[in-house]
Design an enzyme around this catalytic site. Structure first.
Site, PDB file in Angstrom:
ATOM      1  N   LYS A  13      -6.068  15.188   7.474  1.00 25.42           N
ATOM      2  CA  LYS A  13      -6.465  16.571   7.778  1.00 25.42           C
ATOM      3  C   LYS A  13      -5.439  17.252   8.681  1.00 25.42           C
ATOM      4  O   LYS A  13      -5.026  18.378   8.430  1.00 25.42           O
ATOM      5  CB  LYS A  13      -7.843  16.610   8.473  1.00 25.42           C
ATOM      6  CG  LYS A  13      -8.983  16.021   7.666  1.00 25.42           C
ATOM      7  CD  LYS A  13     -10.328  16.146   8.390  1.00 25.42           C
ATOM      8  CE  LYS A  13     -10.416  15.399   9.705  1.00 25.42           C
ATOM      9  NZ  LYS A  13     -10.330  13.937   9.581  1.00 25.42           N
ATOM     10  N   ARG A  88     -18.755  19.225  10.854  1.00 30.17           N
ATOM     11  CA  ARG A  88     -18.816  17.788  10.662  1.00 30.17           C
ATOM     12  C   ARG A  88     -20.234  17.291  10.465  1.00 30.17           C
ATOM     13  O   ARG A  88     -20.486  16.103  10.470  1.00 30.17           O
ATOM     14  CB  ARG A  88     -18.266  17.146  11.927  1.00 30.17           C
ATOM     15  CG  ARG A  88     -17.120  16.201  11.626  1.00 30.17           C
ATOM     16  CD  ARG A  88     -16.484  15.935  12.962  1.00 30.17           C
ATOM     17  NE  ARG A  88     -15.707  14.777  12.967  1.00 30.17           N
ATOM     18  CZ  ARG A  88     -14.376  14.774  13.069  1.00 30.17           C
ATOM     19  NH1 ARG A  88     -13.701  15.887  13.079  1.00 30.17           N
ATOM     20  NH2 ARG A  88     -13.737  13.653  13.147  1.00 30.17           N
ATOM     21  N   ARG A 127      -1.027   4.154  13.413  1.00 32.00           N
ATOM     22  CA  ARG A 127      -0.865   5.207  14.420  1.00 32.00           C
ATOM     23  C   ARG A 127      -1.146   4.673  15.815  1.00 32.00           C
ATOM     24  O   ARG A 127      -0.499   5.073  16.782  1.00 32.00           O
ATOM     25  CB  ARG A 127      -1.789   6.391  14.119  1.00 32.00           C
ATOM     26  CG  ARG A 127      -1.541   7.557  15.085  1.00 32.00           C
ATOM     27  CD  ARG A 127      -2.328   8.783  14.734  1.00 32.00           C
ATOM     28  NE  ARG A 127      -3.752   8.550  14.880  1.00 32.00           N
ATOM     29  CZ  ARG A 127      -4.684   9.389  14.464  1.00 32.00           C
ATOM     30  NH1 ARG A 127      -4.341  10.520  13.870  1.00 32.00           N
ATOM     31  NH2 ARG A 127      -5.950   9.106  14.635  1.00 32.00           N
ATOM     32  N   ARG A 133      -4.052   7.255  21.033  1.00 33.94           N
ATOM     33  CA  ARG A 133      -5.326   7.958  21.042  1.00 33.94           C
ATOM     34  C   ARG A 133      -6.399   6.965  21.416  1.00 33.94           C
ATOM     35  O   ARG A 133      -6.467   5.883  20.849  1.00 33.94           O
ATOM     36  CB  ARG A 133      -5.580   8.558  19.656  1.00 33.94           C
ATOM     37  CG  ARG A 133      -5.599  10.084  19.712  1.00 33.94           C
ATOM     38  CD  ARG A 133      -5.726  10.678  18.364  1.00 33.94           C
ATOM     39  NE  ARG A 133      -7.081  10.543  17.819  1.00 33.94           N
ATOM     40  CZ  ARG A 133      -7.511  11.216  16.772  1.00 33.94           C
ATOM     41  NH1 ARG A 133      -6.706  12.067  16.181  1.00 33.94           N
ATOM     42  NH2 ARG A 133      -8.728  11.041  16.318  1.00 33.94           N
ATOM     43  N   ARG A 144     -16.016   5.553  13.725  1.00 35.45           N
ATOM     44  CA  ARG A 144     -15.701   6.895  13.206  1.00 35.45           C
ATOM     45  C   ARG A 144     -15.892   6.953  11.688  1.00 35.45           C
ATOM     46  O   ARG A 144     -16.407   7.938  11.153  1.00 35.45           O
ATOM     47  CB  ARG A 144     -14.258   7.277  13.566  1.00 35.45           C
ATOM     48  CG  ARG A 144     -14.105   7.649  15.043  1.00 35.45           C
ATOM     49  CD  ARG A 144     -12.681   7.438  15.539  1.00 35.45           C
ATOM     50  NE  ARG A 144     -11.688   8.234  14.855  1.00 35.45           N
ATOM     51  CZ  ARG A 144     -10.383   7.914  14.788  1.00 35.45           C
ATOM     52  NH1 ARG A 144      -9.935   6.801  15.370  1.00 35.45           N
ATOM     53  NH2 ARG A 144      -9.538   8.695  14.167  1.00 35.45           N
TER      54      ARG A 144
HETATM   55  P1  AP5 Z   1      -3.852  12.629  10.288  1.00 31.99           P
HETATM   56  O1  AP5 Z   1      -3.149  13.733   9.613  1.00 31.99           O
HETATM   57  O2  AP5 Z   1      -3.897  12.595  11.751  1.00 31.99           O
HETATM   58  O3  AP5 Z   1      -5.336  12.505   9.688  1.00 31.99           O
HETATM   59  P2  AP5 Z   1      -6.691  13.101  10.228  1.00 31.99           P
HETATM   60  O4  AP5 Z   1      -7.589  13.220   9.046  1.00 31.99           O
HETATM   61  O5  AP5 Z   1      -6.422  14.320  11.034  1.00 31.99           O
HETATM   62  O6  AP5 Z   1      -7.158  11.888  11.127  1.00 31.99           O
HETATM   63  P3  AP5 Z   1      -7.809  11.888  12.574  1.00 31.99           P
HETATM   64  O7  AP5 Z   1      -7.730  10.514  13.072  1.00 31.99           O
HETATM   65  O8  AP5 Z   1      -7.286  12.989  13.418  1.00 31.99           O
HETATM   66  O9  AP5 Z   1      -9.300  12.238  12.148  1.00 31.99           O
HETATM   67  P4  AP5 Z   1     -10.597  12.227  12.949  1.00 31.99           P
HETATM   68  O10 AP5 Z   1     -11.496  12.995  12.087  1.00 31.99           O
HETATM   69  O11 AP5 Z   1     -11.052  10.861  13.321  1.00 31.99           O
HETATM   70  O12 AP5 Z   1     -10.193  12.886  14.341  1.00 31.99           O
HETATM   71  P5  AP5 Z   1     -10.503  14.275  15.028  1.00 31.99           P
HETATM   72  O13 AP5 Z   1      -9.418  14.518  15.975  1.00 31.99           O
HETATM   73  O14 AP5 Z   1     -10.845  15.297  14.042  1.00 31.99           O
HETATM   74  O15 AP5 Z   1      -3.244  11.257   9.727  1.00 31.99           O
HETATM   75  C1  AP5 Z   1      -3.640  10.007  10.259  1.00 31.99           C
HETATM   76  C2  AP5 Z   1      -2.416   9.077  10.305  1.00 31.99           C
HETATM   77  O16 AP5 Z   1      -1.952   8.856   8.973  1.00 31.99           O
HETATM   78  C3  AP5 Z   1      -1.225   9.678  11.069  1.00 31.99           C
HETATM   79  O17 AP5 Z   1      -0.533   8.656  11.722  1.00 31.99           O
HETATM   80  C4  AP5 Z   1      -0.374  10.303   9.954  1.00 31.99           C
HETATM   81  O18 AP5 Z   1       0.984  10.357  10.296  1.00 31.99           O
HETATM   82  C5  AP5 Z   1      -0.636   9.365   8.795  1.00 31.99           C
HETATM   83  N1  AP5 Z   1      -0.596  10.059   7.491  1.00 31.99           N
HETATM   84  C6  AP5 Z   1      -1.009  11.323   7.217  1.00 31.99           C
HETATM   85  N2  AP5 Z   1      -0.839  11.609   5.910  1.00 31.99           N
HETATM   86  C7  AP5 Z   1      -0.310  10.492   5.344  1.00 31.99           C
HETATM   87  C8  AP5 Z   1       0.091  10.166   4.011  1.00 31.99           C
HETATM   88  N3  AP5 Z   1      -0.026  11.040   3.006  1.00 31.99           N
HETATM   89  N4  AP5 Z   1       0.592   8.929   3.781  1.00 31.99           N
HETATM   90  C9  AP5 Z   1       0.695   8.019   4.798  1.00 31.99           C
HETATM   91  N5  AP5 Z   1       0.348   8.269   6.090  1.00 31.99           N
HETATM   92  C10 AP5 Z   1      -0.165   9.502   6.358  1.00 31.99           C
HETATM   93  O19 AP5 Z   1     -11.835  13.934  15.849  1.00 31.99           O
HETATM   94  C11 AP5 Z   1     -11.810  13.028  16.904  1.00 31.99           C
HETATM   95  C12 AP5 Z   1     -13.174  12.964  17.571  1.00 31.99           C
HETATM   96  O20 AP5 Z   1     -13.485  14.235  18.118  1.00 31.99           O
HETATM   97  C13 AP5 Z   1     -14.359  12.632  16.685  1.00 31.99           C
HETATM   98  O21 AP5 Z   1     -14.526  11.238  16.519  1.00 31.99           O
HETATM   99  C14 AP5 Z   1     -15.505  13.252  17.462  1.00 31.99           C
HETATM  100  O22 AP5 Z   1     -15.843  12.441  18.567  1.00 31.99           O
HETATM  101  C15 AP5 Z   1     -14.863  14.512  18.002  1.00 31.99           C
HETATM  102  N6  AP5 Z   1     -15.027  15.663  17.127  1.00 31.99           N
HETATM  103  C16 AP5 Z   1     -14.051  16.334  16.452  1.00 31.99           C
HETATM  104  N7  AP5 Z   1     -14.556  17.336  15.738  1.00 31.99           N
HETATM  105  C17 AP5 Z   1     -15.888  17.314  15.948  1.00 31.99           C
HETATM  106  C18 AP5 Z   1     -16.969  18.085  15.461  1.00 31.99           C
HETATM  107  N8  AP5 Z   1     -16.782  19.108  14.597  1.00 31.99           N
HETATM  108  N9  AP5 Z   1     -18.198  17.768  15.894  1.00 31.99           N
HETATM  109  C19 AP5 Z   1     -18.421  16.768  16.756  1.00 31.99           C
HETATM  110  N10 AP5 Z   1     -17.451  15.994  17.249  1.00 31.99           N
HETATM  111  C20 AP5 Z   1     -16.191  16.252  16.847  1.00 31.99           C
HETATM  112 MG    MG Z   2      -6.671  14.857  13.046  1.00 37.63          MG
END
Ligand code: AP5
Ligand code: MG
Length: 186
Positions: A13, A88, A127, A133, A144
């Protein structure tokens, strides 16, 4: 324009939002990034948020909705934005739709990134070796992924019923995936 990226932790994402936001010249808003910023910068609220992030659990809906809607009110979002990691849960989606409707706005498109669980785990563990992180530990990654399945995945049906969902294969190089994303937007 209001676009949403939906997908499991590690589905890309953040990576795809960044590429697309540059292309479309709209703001990329990640609720995860906003929450991590709150942890770094705000006292009691930040501490509260950290306990959810570190456990891989969702931050309560009201806290996230307030944070996001406030940020969306900033002038740089006046042409719209690209949401990464929000909504979410069904409650967040319904609350958000109601807030948008009051402003005469609506979600334009939801892009679901689909990646198999083995690849998701591998990406997040890789990562964890480079970035630090607090939620990229094996236990929290599993938490997660489980929260995604139980609480976020129902949004696929929610947006499909509203004819807003486009599903994209998220496996391949980031550029390959970005090409597929552009394909569904055009
Ligand atoms: P990346 O692009 O970072 O993927 P991502 O989907 O953004 O993964 P996240 O780990 O950020 O998702 P998340 O949903 O757990 O975290 P968020 O910050 O939203 O890619 C991941 C890795 O893969 C990177 O190293 C990248 O380089 C690599 N990669 C990317 N594309 C690739 C490809 N094509 N091929 C190979 N490698 C690739 O949320 C974190 C926390 O915040 C949640 O757990 C929750 O506690 C809270 N939170 C966030 N939003 C909410 C909400 N709306 N409501 C409640 N709590 C929330
Ligand atoms: Mg992310």
């Amino acid at each position: 324009m209001l676009l949403i990226f939906l997908g499991s932790p590690g589905s890309g994402k953040g990576t795809q939002s960044q590429l697309l936001a540059e292309d479309l010249e709209i703001v990329h808003l990640s609720t995860g990034d906003l929450l991590r910023q709150a942890v770094r910068e705000t006292g009691r609220f930040g501490k509260q948020v950290a306990t959810y992030l570190d456990a891989g659990q969702l931050v309560p809906d009201e806290m996230v909705v307030d944070l996001l809607v406030e940020r969306m009110g900033d002038t740089d979002c006046s042409n719209g934005c690209l949401l990464d990691g929000f909504p979410r849960s069904i409650t967040q989606a319904e609350t958000f739709d109601a807030i948008l409707a009051k402003q005469g706005l609506k979600v334009d498109l939801v892009i679901e990134l689909k990646v198999d669980i083995g690849e998701l785990r591998q990406r997040l563990l890789e990562r964890s070796l480079k970035e630090h992180r607090s939620d990229d530990t094996p236990e929290t990654i599993d938490a997660r992924l489980a929260v995604y399945e139980s609480t976020t995945a129902p949004l696929v049906d929610y947006y499909q019923q509203r004819s807003l969902l486009r599903t994209v294969d998220g496996v391949g190089t980031p550029d390959e995936v970005a090409q597929r994303v552009r394909g569904v937007i055009d």
